[in-house]
Design an enzyme around this catalytic site. Structure first.
Site, short mmCIF file in Angstrom:
data_model
loop_
_atom_site.label_atom_id
_atom_site.label_comp_id
_atom_site.label_asym_id
_atom_site.label_seq_id
_atom_site.Cartn_x
_atom_site.Cartn_y
_atom_site.Cartn_z
N GLU A 92 49.11 35.87 51.09
CA GLU A 92 49.18 35.83 49.64
C GLU A 92 50.25 34.84 49.21
O GLU A 92 51.26 34.66 49.89
CB GLU A 92 49.50 37.23 49.09
CG GLU A 92 48.39 38.23 49.36
CD GLU A 92 48.64 39.60 48.76
OE1 GLU A 92 47.65 40.30 48.49
OE2 GLU A 92 49.81 39.97 48.56
N CYS A 106 55.70 30.63 45.03
CA CYS A 106 56.29 31.48 46.06
C CYS A 106 55.31 31.52 47.22
O CYS A 106 54.25 32.14 47.13
CB CYS A 106 56.54 32.88 45.50
SG CYS A 106 57.25 34.03 46.71
N CYS A 113 54.79 39.90 58.89
CA CYS A 113 56.22 39.66 59.12
C CYS A 113 56.71 40.62 60.19
O CYS A 113 56.32 41.79 60.21
CB CYS A 113 57.01 39.87 57.82
SG CYS A 113 58.77 39.50 57.97
N CYS A 117 61.64 45.11 57.33
CA CYS A 117 62.51 45.65 56.27
C CYS A 117 61.84 46.89 55.68
O CYS A 117 60.67 46.86 55.29
CB CYS A 117 62.75 44.60 55.19
SG CYS A 117 63.64 43.13 55.80
N CYS A 120 59.92 46.89 52.11
CA CYS A 120 59.02 45.77 51.84
C CYS A 120 57.60 46.05 52.34
O CYS A 120 57.41 46.48 53.49
CB CYS A 120 59.57 44.51 52.51
SG CYS A 120 58.54 43.05 52.30
N GLU A 160 59.20 35.38 57.66
CA GLU A 160 60.59 34.94 57.78
C GLU A 160 60.61 33.45 58.10
O GLU A 160 60.24 33.03 59.21
CB GLU A 160 61.28 35.74 58.88
CG GLU A 160 62.63 35.21 59.34
CD GLU A 160 63.63 35.00 58.21
OE1 GLU A 160 64.03 33.84 57.99
OE2 GLU A 160 64.02 36.00 57.58
N SER A 191 64.29 31.25 51.83
CA SER A 191 64.92 32.58 51.85
C SER A 191 64.82 33.19 53.24
O SER A 191 63.77 33.13 53.88
CB SER A 191 64.23 33.50 50.84
OG SER A 191 64.79 34.80 50.88
N SER A 214 68.60 37.29 51.89
CA SER A 214 68.27 38.65 51.45
C SER A 214 69.28 39.60 52.09
O SER A 214 69.16 39.97 53.26
CB SER A 214 66.85 39.01 51.88
OG SER A 214 66.52 40.32 51.47
N LEU A 215 70.28 39.96 51.31
CA LEU A 215 71.36 40.79 51.84
C LEU A 215 71.09 42.27 51.62
O LEU A 215 71.25 43.08 52.53
CB LEU A 215 72.68 40.40 51.15
CG LEU A 215 73.95 41.01 51.73
CD1 LEU A 215 74.22 40.50 53.13
CD2 LEU A 215 75.14 40.73 50.80
N THR A 216 70.73 42.64 50.41
CA THR A 216 70.42 44.01 49.97
C THR A 216 71.65 44.90 49.93
O THR A 216 71.94 45.55 48.95
CB THR A 216 69.29 44.64 50.81
OG1 THR A 216 68.11 43.86 50.62
CG2 THR A 216 69.02 46.07 50.39
N CYS A 333 58.49 40.78 44.07
CA CYS A 333 59.27 40.73 45.30
C CYS A 333 59.08 42.02 46.10
O CYS A 333 59.24 43.12 45.58
CB CYS A 333 60.74 40.54 44.94
SG CYS A 333 61.82 40.40 46.37
#
Length: 342
Positions: A92, A106, A113, A117, A120, A160, A191, A214-216, A333
């Protein structure tokens, strides 16, 4: 759509196009490249090529190796394309339009992936395979086909980027080439979930794009639970890698944080993030978590988000609370990864 026995040309540079069988004299490669950058969907559209060359290329090569399976539009202007690749894999890609009318693609760099995470949708899929450069470039071209010229591209879709860096680099080289689409490198962001080796590689070998991490959360135990990548890429080393990238590229980095209600929005979480960002030239993007069916998280309240922003701003950090877009079509996101088309 291309089959395995056809050459996919969207990811080729002018000199590579010139080397294709029958493409002569050499300037023909530049002509083809320009047509591709302008969005030509077939060789027959390339009117300054001899008919015999258009015919032979149509037999041996393909302008697009993938096809749009479905186009979804959100009332907020977001567009999501579900794309089927030549081998049946699905990805996508999303078009985002901000309040100023700027359009951003995007794009995905992998089908699925491997990062896993916890918050996600794409992380639930696992990794099918890496995309090649053509499959990345085609996403951008398809979005321009349905929405007109785009201003920016972000590698924030499925996958990633640091685990498929060679294809990302090639796609960037194609899209920024002055004889083709000519997109400015300043308008490209990559990213990562925090792959330290990849950050150093990009810093040392380029291209120097904008970097988003992407820290979160900067709580190591919580981050390892939410983002398994943390185990092999610890926060202290990630912090050093970000500083190194900033020094080498002379570009401010972005720290992305998906805000999860009651998990990473309190005072302690803010203090950890402030400590992590200390000494770094960074901007912080806060993204209220977008719901994914079956995942055990909740959206933060507006008050929760506002309080968190104020704590960071009090520490003199540059902070943006992102507007949610594309949620009604699963294009926000963390929501990408609907692999069946209804």
């Amino acid at each position: 759509m291309a089959t395995m026995d056809k050459i996919s040309v969207a990811g080729l540079l002018p000199e590579e196009l010139s080397a294709l069988p029958g493409v002569s004299p050499q300037f023909r490669g530049k002509q083809i490249f320009k047509w591709l950058g302008n969005g030509a969907a077939s060789f027959q559209e390339m009117r300054n090529l001899p008919q015999h060359l258009r015919d032979s290329l149509s037999e041996t090569a393909a302008v697009r190796s993938s096809q749009i399976a479905q186009e979804l539009r959100d009332p907020d202007g977001t567009v999501k394309l579900q794309i089927t690749l030549h081998d049946g894999a699905c990805i996508e890609t999303v078009l985002l339009t901000d309040s100023s009318g700027r359009k951003t693609a995007c794009v995905s760099c992998q089908a699925g992936c491997a990062m896993g995470c916890a918050f996600c949708q794409t992380g639930k899929l696992g990794l099918a395979r890496n995309l090649d450069a053509a499959e990345i470039v085609e996403q951008f071209l398809y979005l321009e086909q349905v929405s007109g010229k785009l201003d920016n591209i972000v590698f924030m879709g499925m996958g990633e980027p640091m685990m498929n860096l060679s294809a990302v680099r090639k796609a960037v080289a194609v899209l920024t080439h002055p004889e083709g689409r000519g997109l400015s490198a300043r308008r490209i962001t990559v990213s990562t979930s925090g792959i330290i080796k990849g950050i150093y590689d990009l810093a040392d070998n380029g291209p120097h794009m904008r970097l988003a991490v992407s820290l979160t959360t900067a709580d190591p135990e919580l981050r390892e639970r939410l983002m398994p990548v943390t185990k092999g890429n610890p926060l202290p080393e990630l912090q050093k890698a970000i500083a190194y990238y900033t020094e080498k590229s002379k570009k401010r980095c972005t720290l992305e944080a998906a805000l999860l209600a009651g998990m990473n929005t309190g005072t302690a979480s803010a203090e950890r993030l402030i400590e992590f960002a200390r000494g770094l030239d960074v901007h912080i993007n806060l993204i209220p978590w977008n719901p994914v069916p079956g995942l055990p998280f909740a959206e933060p309240s507006a008050a929760e988000c506002t309080a968190f922003v104020r704590l960071l701003e009090k520490a003199r950090l540059n902070v943006t609370l992102r507007t949610r877009r594309g949620r009604k079509i699963g294009g926000a996101c963390g929501q990408l990864g609907k692999i069946t088309v209804e």
